[in-house]
Write an enzyme that holds these catalytic residues in place. Structure first.
Site, PDB file in Angstrom:
ATOM      1  CE  LYS A  91      28.049 130.248 -18.959  1.00 29.88           C
ATOM      2  NZ  LYS A  91      28.892 129.569 -18.189  1.00 29.88           N
TER       3      LYS A  91
ATOM      4  CB  SER B 113      32.741 135.409 -22.478  1.00 32.24           C
ATOM      5  OG  SER B 113      31.665 134.369 -22.389  1.00 32.24           O
TER       6      SER B 113
END
Length: 320
Positions: A51, A72
């Site tokens: 990410k 999340s």
């Protein structure tokens, strides 16, 4: 659509800030599966997942001082880290049941956390309200061109490394939540090897991309069930990501929590790596779908390593 040229531009923008993660293999895994499997160990990336690539690619290009991101966990850590790098203030909207390792990771980069109830609240709505109130830039987890091209830099690295190894992949197995990573990776891979099959791998009961590909339209998961793969619980594919993925992906694969736990154990015992559930789904598919990988050159993307100790311990105690 995005192009390999845009992904290469993103790589030039971010490569000095990230690790070029290794590709590894296990003779035992290859023997058991009857295939030639290589593993892109992105769990060893900064912040413990892929990410950071997309987060740096987008945040490095904005002028505003404040950012907000729904996540999340892994995206939240990446946004917090990238924000610290480029002197931004980051607010992260995270589920109240997020793994402790991910919460602590965000705090270590001085990110401000707003918790929400995963079952009754909409994280995107909350993030949008914060964005309007504070004048901050929304950093989406996957459905954004600069996020997708940033994640696609992983594919650029794969191509460089496999060329050095003279390894031509028959198929790629890659985790899929909202579809940002696989959209970028598949775009890169297909620019080099058009005949390679790129399969999205998702948790059982959360295989919205698999079903969407079969129906050729975005499918919404309505019957939400529990899964240890917290990073991949997207209810429906992203609009932009699915527009890309429906044109270039091969059929989807879903794996059970138990198969994922076996993969976590294999990762630790055979590869000497710590892998989180969402990051282990592609490895789980390579182990549990031997008919798919047998006698083939396979590249498996292990996408993250942020796992809580209780799930890790439980996985190590599972019997094959």
């Amino acid at each position: 659509m995005i192009s390999i040229y845009q992904i290469n531009d993103a790589y030039k923008r971010i490569n000095k800030y990230i690790y070029k993660t290794p590709i590894i293999y296990s003779d035992k895994l290859n023997k058991i599966t009857g295939s030639n499997i290589l593993i892109k160990a992105e769990n060893l990336q900064k912040t413990g997942s892929f990410k950071i690539r997309g987060a740096i690619n987008l945040i490095s290009q904005i002028r505003e001082k404040k950012v907000v991101a729904p996540s999340s966990g892994n995206h939240a850590q990446a946004v917090a880290a990238a924000s610290q790098l480029f002197n931004k203030d980051a607010t992260l909207v995270m589920p109240s049941d997020a793994p402790k390792s991910k919460v602590l990771g965000v705090k270590s980069f001085n990110g401000k956390i707003i918790f929400y109830n995963r079952n009754s609240e909409d994280r995107n709505k909350i993030a949008n309200e914060i964005s309007k109130k504070e004048g901050s830039v929304l950093i989406p987890p996957y459905d954004h061109k600069e996020i997708i091209t940033g994640q696609g830099t992983l594919g650029v690295e794969i191509i460089e490394q496999l060329e050095e190894m003279k390894f031509k992949p028959d198929l790629i197995l890659c985790c899929c939540g909202g579809g940002g990573l696989i959209a970028g990776v598949a775009t890169a891979i297909k620019s080099k090897w058009k005949d390679a099959n790129v399969h999205p791998v998702e948790p059982k009961f959360w295989d919205d991309t698999k079903i969407s590909l079969e129906k050729n339209q975005r499918y919404l998961i309505k019957n939400k069930q529990k899964s240890i793969c917290d990073a991949l619980l997207a209810e429906t594919p992203g609009k932009l990501t699915f527009d890309i993925n429906k044109k270039i992906l091969s059929k989807g694969i879903s794996v059970s929590d138990r198969e994922v736990m076996k993969a976590i154990k294999v990762g630790y015992e055979w590869l000497k790596m710590v892998i989180e559930p969402g990051g282990a789904v592609a490895l789980a598919a390579s182990i549990s779908r031997i008919e798919l990988v047998k006698n083939k050159n396979v590249l498996v993307v292990v996408s993250g390593g942020n796992i809580d100790t209780d799930i890790f311990t439980e996985s190590l105690n599972i019997n094959f």
